[in-house]
Motif scaffolding. Sequence first.
Motif, PDB file in Angstrom:
ATOM      1  N   MET A   1       1.084  -9.640 -33.987  1.00  0.00           N
ATOM      2  CA  MET A   1       1.869  -8.556 -33.409  1.00  0.00           C
ATOM      3  C   MET A   1       1.889  -7.448 -34.449  1.00  0.00           C
ATOM      4  O   MET A   1       2.115  -7.721 -35.627  1.00  0.00           O
ATOM      5  N   GLY A   2       1.661  -6.222 -34.020  1.00  0.00           N
ATOM      6  CA  GLY A   2       1.666  -5.139 -34.996  1.00  0.00           C
ATOM      7  C   GLY A   2       1.178  -3.849 -34.391  1.00  0.00           C
ATOM      8  O   GLY A   2       0.857  -3.801 -33.201  1.00  0.00           O
ATOM      9  N   PRO A   3       1.134  -2.814 -35.204  1.00  0.00           N
ATOM     10  CA  PRO A   3       0.622  -1.534 -34.714  1.00  0.00           C
ATOM     11  C   PRO A   3      -0.898  -1.609 -34.542  1.00  0.00           C
ATOM     12  O   PRO A   3      -1.526  -2.526 -35.080  1.00  0.00           O
ATOM     13  N   PRO A   4      -1.486  -0.658 -33.817  1.00  0.00           N
ATOM     14  CA  PRO A   4      -2.934  -0.718 -33.546  1.00  0.00           C
ATOM     15  C   PRO A   4      -3.817  -0.963 -34.779  1.00  0.00           C
ATOM     16  O   PRO A   4      -4.805  -1.705 -34.688  1.00  0.00           O
ATOM     17  N   PRO A   5      -3.494  -0.387 -35.970  1.00  0.00           N
ATOM     18  CA  PRO A   5      -4.393  -0.646 -37.112  1.00  0.00           C
ATOM     19  C   PRO A   5      -4.468  -2.119 -37.525  1.00  0.00           C
ATOM     20  O   PRO A   5      -5.327  -2.492 -38.327  1.00  0.00           O
ATOM     21  N   ALA A   6      -3.587  -2.967 -36.984  1.00  0.00           N
ATOM     22  CA  ALA A   6      -3.620  -4.392 -37.319  1.00  0.00           C
ATOM     23  C   ALA A   6      -4.914  -5.053 -36.845  1.00  0.00           C
ATOM     24  O   ALA A   6      -5.199  -6.196 -37.208  1.00  0.00           O
ATOM     25  N   VAL A   7      -5.678  -4.323 -36.046  1.00  0.00           N
ATOM     26  CA  VAL A   7      -7.013  -4.804 -35.643  1.00  0.00           C
ATOM     27  C   VAL A   7      -7.822  -5.184 -36.874  1.00  0.00           C
ATOM     28  O   VAL A   7      -8.593  -6.142 -36.880  1.00  0.00           O
ATOM     29  N   LYS A   8      -7.570  -4.440 -37.950  1.00  0.00           N
ATOM     30  CA  LYS A   8      -8.309  -4.682 -39.197  1.00  0.00           C
ATOM     31  C   LYS A   8      -8.041  -6.100 -39.727  1.00  0.00           C
ATOM     32  O   LYS A   8      -8.954  -6.770 -40.228  1.00  0.00           O
ATOM     33  N   ALA A   9      -6.804  -6.531 -39.619  1.00  0.00           N
ATOM     34  CA  ALA A   9      -6.467  -7.879 -40.104  1.00  0.00           C
ATOM     35  C   ALA A   9      -7.151  -8.934 -39.236  1.00  0.00           C
ATOM     36  O   ALA A   9      -7.588  -9.980 -39.726  1.00  0.00           O
ATOM     37  N   ILE A  10      -7.260  -8.643 -37.927  1.00  0.00           N
ATOM     38  CA  ILE A  10      -7.958  -9.577 -37.031  1.00  0.00           C
ATOM     39  C   ILE A  10      -9.432  -9.656 -37.410  1.00  0.00           C
ATOM     40  O   ILE A  10     -10.016 -10.736 -37.462  1.00  0.00           O
ATOM     41  N   ARG A  11     -10.012  -8.512 -37.739  1.00  0.00           N
ATOM     42  CA  ARG A  11     -11.426  -8.519 -38.137  1.00  0.00           C
ATOM     43  C   ARG A  11     -11.636  -9.370 -39.379  1.00  0.00           C
ATOM     44  O   ARG A  11     -12.642 -10.060 -39.518  1.00  0.00           O
ATOM     45  N   LYS A  12     -10.651  -9.307 -40.274  1.00  0.00           N
ATOM     46  CA  LYS A  12     -10.748 -10.133 -41.494  1.00  0.00           C
ATOM     47  C   LYS A  12     -10.792 -11.625 -41.110  1.00  0.00           C
ATOM     48  O   LYS A  12     -11.529 -12.411 -41.701  1.00  0.00           O
ATOM     49  N   CYS A  13     -10.015 -11.977 -40.084  1.00  0.00           N
ATOM     50  CA  CYS A  13      -9.998 -13.376 -39.623  1.00  0.00           C
ATOM     51  C   CYS A  13     -11.330 -13.766 -38.990  1.00  0.00           C
ATOM     52  O   CYS A  13     -11.782 -14.905 -39.118  1.00  0.00           O
TER      53      CYS A  13
ATOM     54  N   PRO B   1      -2.249  -0.660 -49.787  1.00  0.00           N
ATOM     55  CA  PRO B   1      -3.185  -0.925 -48.704  1.00  0.00           C
ATOM     56  C   PRO B   1      -2.644  -2.033 -47.800  1.00  0.00           C
ATOM     57  O   PRO B   1      -1.916  -2.912 -48.258  1.00  0.00           O
ATOM     58  N   ALA B   2      -2.992  -1.957 -46.514  1.00  0.00           N
ATOM     59  CA  ALA B   2      -2.602  -3.018 -45.587  1.00  0.00           C
ATOM     60  C   ALA B   2      -3.640  -4.120 -45.684  1.00  0.00           C
ATOM     61  O   ALA B   2      -4.838  -3.868 -45.617  1.00  0.00           O
ATOM     62  N   ILE B   3      -3.151  -5.341 -45.861  1.00  0.00           N
ATOM     63  CA  ILE B   3      -4.066  -6.477 -46.018  1.00  0.00           C
ATOM     64  C   ILE B   3      -3.667  -7.590 -45.051  1.00  0.00           C
ATOM     65  O   ILE B   3      -2.565  -7.565 -44.498  1.00  0.00           O
ATOM     66  N   LEU B   4      -4.573  -8.538 -44.861  1.00  0.00           N
ATOM     67  CA  LEU B   4      -4.203  -9.747 -44.127  1.00  0.00           C
ATOM     68  C   LEU B   4      -3.269 -10.537 -45.040  1.00  0.00           C
ATOM     69  O   LEU B   4      -3.584 -10.753 -46.217  1.00  0.00           O
ATOM     70  N   ASN B   5      -2.103 -10.923 -44.508  1.00  0.00           N
ATOM     71  CA  ASN B   5      -1.160 -11.694 -45.316  1.00  0.00           C
ATOM     72  C   ASN B   5      -1.901 -12.868 -45.981  1.00  0.00           C
ATOM     73  O   ASN B   5      -2.532 -13.668 -45.289  1.00  0.00           O
ATOM     74  N   PRO B   6      -1.848 -12.957 -47.316  1.00  0.00           N
ATOM     75  CA  PRO B   6      -2.669 -13.959 -48.015  1.00  0.00           C
ATOM     76  C   PRO B   6      -2.453 -15.398 -47.527  1.00  0.00           C
ATOM     77  O   PRO B   6      -3.406 -16.172 -47.442  1.00  0.00           O
ATOM     78  N   TYR B   7      -1.232 -15.746 -47.183  1.00  0.00           N
ATOM     79  CA  TYR B   7      -0.980 -17.110 -46.692  1.00  0.00           C
ATOM     80  C   TYR B   7      -1.692 -17.354 -45.358  1.00  0.00           C
ATOM     81  O   TYR B   7      -2.161 -18.452 -45.079  1.00  0.00           O
ATOM     82  N   ASP B   8      -1.753 -16.288 -44.539  1.00  0.00           N
ATOM     83  CA  ASP B   8      -2.370 -16.433 -43.221  1.00  0.00           C
ATOM     84  C   ASP B   8      -3.873 -16.642 -43.326  1.00  0.00           C
ATOM     85  O   ASP B   8      -4.482 -17.299 -42.475  1.00  0.00           O
ATOM     86  N   ALA B   9      -4.470 -16.075 -44.377  1.00  0.00           N
ATOM     87  CA  ALA B   9      -5.911 -16.276 -44.573  1.00  0.00           C
ATOM     88  C   ALA B   9      -6.192 -17.771 -44.725  1.00  0.00           C
ATOM     89  O   ALA B   9      -7.182 -18.292 -44.201  1.00  0.00           O
ATOM     90  N   HIS B  10      -5.285 -18.472 -45.419  1.00  0.00           N
ATOM     91  CA  HIS B  10      -5.474 -19.919 -45.577  1.00  0.00           C
ATOM     92  C   HIS B  10      -5.249 -20.658 -44.255  1.00  0.00           C
ATOM     93  O   HIS B  10      -5.875 -21.688 -43.997  1.00  0.00           O
ATOM     94  N   ALA B  11      -4.358 -20.131 -43.427  1.00  0.00           N
ATOM     95  CA  ALA B  11      -4.129 -20.734 -42.112  1.00  0.00           C
ATOM     96  C   ALA B  11      -5.388 -20.629 -41.260  1.00  0.00           C
ATOM     97  O   ALA B  11      -5.824 -21.598 -40.623  1.00  0.00           O
ATOM     98  N   VAL B  12      -5.998 -19.444 -41.282  1.00  0.00           N
ATOM     99  CA  VAL B  12      -7.219 -19.231 -40.498  1.00  0.00           C
ATOM    100  C   VAL B  12      -8.347 -20.106 -41.050  1.00  0.00           C
ATOM    101  O   VAL B  12      -9.080 -20.756 -40.300  1.00  0.00           O
ATOM    102  N   GLU B  13      -8.462 -20.135 -42.366  1.00  0.00           N
ATOM    103  CA  GLU B  13      -9.503 -20.952 -42.995  1.00  0.00           C
ATOM    104  C   GLU B  13      -9.348 -22.421 -42.594  1.00  0.00           C
ATOM    105  O   GLU B  13     -10.324 -23.104 -42.280  1.00  0.00           O
ATOM    106  N   GLU B  14      -8.108 -22.911 -42.553  1.00  0.00           N
ATOM    107  CA  GLU B  14      -7.885 -24.309 -42.184  1.00  0.00           C
ATOM    108  C   GLU B  14      -8.292 -24.541 -40.723  1.00  0.00           C
ATOM    109  O   GLU B  14      -8.901 -25.559 -40.390  1.00  0.00           O
ATOM    110  N   ALA B  15      -7.966 -23.574 -39.873  1.00  0.00           N
ATOM    111  CA  ALA B  15      -8.365 -23.691 -38.469  1.00  0.00           C
ATOM    112  C   ALA B  15      -9.881 -23.743 -38.354  1.00  0.00           C
ATOM    113  O   ALA B  15     -10.447 -24.550 -37.595  1.00  0.00           O
ATOM    114  N   VAL B  16     -10.549 -22.907 -39.128  1.00  0.00           N
ATOM    115  CA  VAL B  16     -12.013 -22.857 -39.093  1.00  0.00           C
ATOM    116  C   VAL B  16     -12.605 -24.182 -39.595  1.00  0.00           C
ATOM    117  O   VAL B  16     -13.572 -24.709 -39.046  1.00  0.00           O
ATOM    118  N   ARG B  17     -11.974 -24.747 -40.624  1.00  0.00           N
ATOM    119  CA  ARG B  17     -12.452 -26.034 -41.139  1.00  0.00           C
ATOM    120  C   ARG B  17     -12.264 -27.158 -40.109  1.00  0.00           C
ATOM    121  O   ARG B  17     -13.109 -28.030 -39.971  1.00  0.00           O
TER     122      ARG B  17
END
Lengths: 340, 281
Positions: free
Chosen positions: B62-74, B32-48
């Motif tokens: 940057m990525g193919p159109p389905p990468a929208v899903k990773a943005i939604r996770k953010c 399955p395509a997932i949000l890169n786990p390290y990046d989730a922590h980057a986003v979380e830190e930004a949110v904090r």
Amino acid sequence: MNIEEYCGIWVFLEHKDGAIVPVSLELLGAGRRLADKRGVPLSGILIGDGVKGLAAEAITYGAETVYVYDDPIFYHYRTESYMRAVIACVEKYKPEIFLYGATSTGKDLASAVATDLATGLTADTTMLDVDAETGLLEASRPAFGGNIMATILCKKDRPQMATVRPKVVKALERDPERTGEVIEEPVELREEDIRTKVLDIVRHTVKKVRLDEADIIVAGGKGLGGRAGFEMIGEFAKRIGASVGGSRDAVEAGWIEHSRQVGQTGVTVTPKIYFAIGISGAIQHLVGMQNSGLIIAINKDSNAAIFQACHYGIVGDAFEIVPMLTEAFDQALREEVEHG
Amino acid sequence: MLHIVACIKQVPDTKIIKMNPKTNTMDRSSAPAILNPYDAHAVEEAVRLKARYGGKVSVVTMGPPPAVKAIRKCIEIGADEGYLITDRAFAGADTLATSYSLTKAIEKIGTMEPIDLIICGKMTIDGDTGQVGPGIARRLDIPPLTSVNKVVELDREVGYAVVHRKLEDGYEVIQTTLPCLLSVEKEINEIPYSTLPNMMRAARYQPVIWSVEDLGIVDRTKLGLKGSPTIVAKVWPPDKPKGGEMLQGSSEEQVNRLFSILMNKKELFHKSGATEEGGVQ
């Protein structure tokens, strides 16, 4: 870019506590082999404050030339200051290949340098070779979480750069008879040009064990089922004087901290004895421990890949085997005490 | 207002990916395509940081159109806006070309709203390089700070931040000017469960999507495969180890046999039973 202008193999000489770090010495060993194959010189670049004396040490490990940037501005590693020295040196002497240890400093520096020089950089290389004719560096590394190996080339840009994992290549024997040249380079940096300051360095008061320096490692994986399993192998490790490690699954489950993760995204280890307990043996794990002296695997699943990578395997329940093994050591210890 | 941009990537979950043994290629459908786990922590830190200082968090990928899903996770984690740059011209990019494309997108985001801080994950789990973050910083000519495991303070008005950079045996306290770029370790934070409003917003969220044409003046020779100095010349399966001796018999017999094997290396074991660390922490 005229590739022909670029000649020679370089190694970034990282140092710590007044000594060149092991991976840099290993890279001098690998660099020597590449340089001899190509028939070109091997050089080191040394940056720091009061580090000139280390240049002679690099020569005893195989460097013919060491370029030295010695100035108080380099007292702490900082990306911006070190990067500028490296770039100035590359532009002046034009090496064809430039290797860095895949340490946090080496990776930080190489990433910045590669961007400014607009050249190729291969990360976490585990195998190095060079084509004697074309001079192309063949940098191979595990990719996609260690599921495949890939050989990366940089055909049109120079220097060809790579960060190389510690302990994947061997240093030469130290030879005080080796001779070489130390060249001190001018430092044209001012403190006000550097946008970061190191305010403090805090070392952990309890000396953390470096997993990559341990003689014996007892590592656990998903098969241990939870923290209780890690307490059990911790007990065993304590009894035999071993350090505890874990697989990526165990780290991600929070059973053991990330600094103890063995494998592709963790530490590469080469202990004399490695116990893999409840570890299935995913390739990303194997690349981090396969060079251990003696590998013992204990796993319930007789088809686990770890049994292909071990020297001795036991198919069985870790919760039964490990306490028995701990007890066997206890008993031996008691007998030794009794018989003096 | 503090404006933080987090750089993220959608990756195949390399932990469960299967390889096609014949072609040595990844069977992408197996992972399955997932949000890169390290990046989730980057986003979380930004949110904090946004929670601490106020402001806005944008994510870019940057990525193919389905990468929208990773943005939604953010968005679920708490990001405000997402930008996807997607174009065939980006395909085949190595770290140098990737940092160029992302820099162009970040520059464009910055023209709409000046950026104070860029945060990336330490690395991606498919590329495993950690080179893109510092690359972006160099292209923007801002200080790159890698291995960051704490943001101590940040002052947008004065224009500085203090962070901790992880070392092998401790950490260093660094003061930097702003804007700067941080690559963060996983340990920098723990990601809590998403809140219901964030989840609902994420489910409907449509990120801004840009192609190369939208990025303004772009040097096309620096994009994708063309802009990548490195090429993958060969892939092969890692050496198959040949396998060891399987111990036989009852558990007791196996343990006894193993113990005698280990006793051949007796000198390695601590006689006192003491360890240098007192077990697992």
